[in-house]
Design a protein around this motif. Structure first.
Motif, mmCIF file in Angstrom:
data_model
loop_
_atom_site.group_PDB
_atom_site.id
_atom_site.type_symbol
_atom_site.label_atom_id
_atom_site.label_comp_id
_atom_site.label_asym_id
_atom_site.label_seq_id
_atom_site.Cartn_x
_atom_site.Cartn_y
_atom_site.Cartn_z
ATOM 1 N N LEU A 115 -0.269 2.724 -2.615
ATOM 2 C CA LEU A 115 0.656 1.595 -2.653
ATOM 3 C C LEU A 115 1.937 1.903 -1.890
ATOM 4 N N LYS A 116 2.435 3.127 -2.016
ATOM 5 C CA LYS A 116 3.648 3.534 -1.301
ATOM 6 C C LYS A 116 3.441 3.459 0.211
ATOM 7 N N LEU A 117 2.323 3.980 0.680
ATOM 8 C CA LEU A 117 2.056 3.974 2.120
ATOM 9 C C LEU A 117 1.769 2.565 2.625
ATOM 10 N N TYR A 118 1.199 1.731 1.774
ATOM 11 C CA TYR A 118 0.995 0.329 2.163
ATOM 12 C C TYR A 118 2.331 -0.385 2.305
ATOM 13 N N SER A 119 3.252 -0.121 1.370
ATOM 14 C CA SER A 119 4.566 -0.772 1.420
ATOM 15 C C SER A 119 5.327 -0.372 2.680
ATOM 16 N N GLU A 120 4.998 0.818 3.222
ATOM 17 C CA GLU A 120 5.637 1.293 4.455
ATOM 18 C C GLU A 120 4.859 0.873 5.702
ATOM 19 N N LYS A 121 3.737 0.129 5.468
ATOM 20 C CA LYS A 121 2.877 -0.351 6.557
ATOM 21 C C LYS A 121 2.129 0.779 7.273
ATOM 22 N N GLY A 125 -4.431 -1.961 4.834
ATOM 23 C CA GLY A 125 -5.192 -2.695 3.837
ATOM 24 C C GLY A 125 -5.943 -1.745 2.933
ATOM 25 N N LEU A 126 -6.266 -2.219 1.727
ATOM 26 C CA LEU A 126 -6.970 -1.412 0.744
ATOM 27 C C LEU A 126 -8.215 -2.129 0.253
ATOM 28 N N GLY A 127 -9.301 -1.380 0.112
ATOM 29 C CA GLY A 127 -10.515 -1.890 -0.510
ATOM 30 C C GLY A 127 -10.909 -0.924 -1.615
ATOM 31 N N LYS A 156 -2.305 -1.656 -11.340
ATOM 32 C CA LYS A 156 -2.075 -3.029 -11.825
ATOM 33 C C LYS A 156 -1.465 -3.913 -10.741
ATOM 34 N N LYS A 157 -0.519 -3.371 -9.995
ATOM 35 C CA LYS A 157 0.097 -4.136 -8.908
ATOM 36 C C LYS A 157 -0.932 -4.477 -7.833
ATOM 37 N N ILE A 158 -1.774 -3.501 -7.512
ATOM 38 C CA ILE A 158 -2.809 -3.728 -6.502
ATOM 39 C C ILE A 158 -3.783 -4.806 -6.969
ATOM 40 N N ILE A 159 -4.209 -4.712 -8.224
ATOM 41 C CA ILE A 159 -5.157 -5.689 -8.768
ATOM 42 C C ILE A 159 -4.549 -7.087 -8.785
ATOM 43 N N ASN A 160 -3.338 -7.212 -9.282
ATOM 44 C CA ASN A 160 -2.690 -8.523 -9.368
ATOM 45 C C ASN A 160 -2.438 -9.119 -7.996
#
Length: 214
Positions: A115-121, A125-127, A156-160
């Motif tokens: 999630l941290k690395l996604y927020s930094e772009k 994407g995540l699967g 939880k953040k990823i799921i929501n």
């Protein structure tokens, strides 16, 4: 991300499932490479003769898509130990922005890091169909017991966000083993292993995974 031989997919763990994942990406047109601690052993098998095995250190540098298909090993003194294998330090070595897919065990790739690395772009994407501490996560999702674990909170953040389509996340239940076909296959394999066990003086199984030898 477009399908192209200029896009590199790295499959980590090429056992029964991982080898099929490897072939799928290869068949649809990606450049595919494999990371497996058993690579030298696997190279001698006909099934893997055309697989492009590469080191863990080299693989992370050029991967456009990373797919985790490794079994989880929590035994710390085992050479197969892989809790937090995809650490923040390791993933940051990638020279590209990439997609991350995890289909085996959440503890191998902590959600807080993803999630941290996604927020930094850094991650595009995540699967995911697996998560860390799934029993604890399930209780939290059912409002039975709130968790303060950083990976559960990130999960939880990823799921929501996936449910609301707010982010480039795809999550699903890890339920493939519950199909009628899977149940029949598991029953058949169990009997085959038992037959082998008794026919070979109760030494080993038809196919022995190495992950818990130590």
């Amino acid at each position: 991300m477009e399908i192209s031989e200029n896009r590199t997919v790295t499959v980590y763990g090429v056992g029964k499932i991982g080898s099929r994942v490897y072939k799928y990406f290869e068949d649809v047109g990606f450049n595919v490479q494999a990371v497996d601690i058993r690579s030298e052993e696997l190279k001698s098998q006909e099934k893997y003769k055309n697989f492009n095995f590469i080191s863990k250190e080299d693989a992370i540098l050029n991967s456009d898509i990373i797919v985790n298909v490794m079994n989880l090993t929590k035994i710390k003194n085992s050479k197969f130990y892989n809790v937090n294998y995809f650490s923040e330090e390791y993933l940051r070595k990638n020279k590209k922005n990439f997609i991350f897919i995890n289909v085996t065990r959440g503890e191998i790739a902590p959600e807080s890091v993803l999630l941290k690395l996604y927020s930094e772009k850094k991650i595009l994407g995540l699967g995911l169909d697996v998560f860390s501490h799934e029993s604890e996560l399930t209780e939290d999702l059912k409002n039975q017991n709130k968790s303060n674990d950083i990976d559960v909170l990130a999960a939880k953040k990823i799921i929501n966000s996936a449910i609301s389509s707010k982010e480039n996340f795809y999550v699903q239940a890890h339920q493939g083993f519950n199909s009628d076909l899977a149940a029949k296959s598991k029953a058949h394999e169990a009997i085959e292993h038992l037959k082998y066990w008794y026919l070979h003086d109760k030494k080993g199984f038809k196919e022995q995974l190495p992950y818990y030898e130590e």
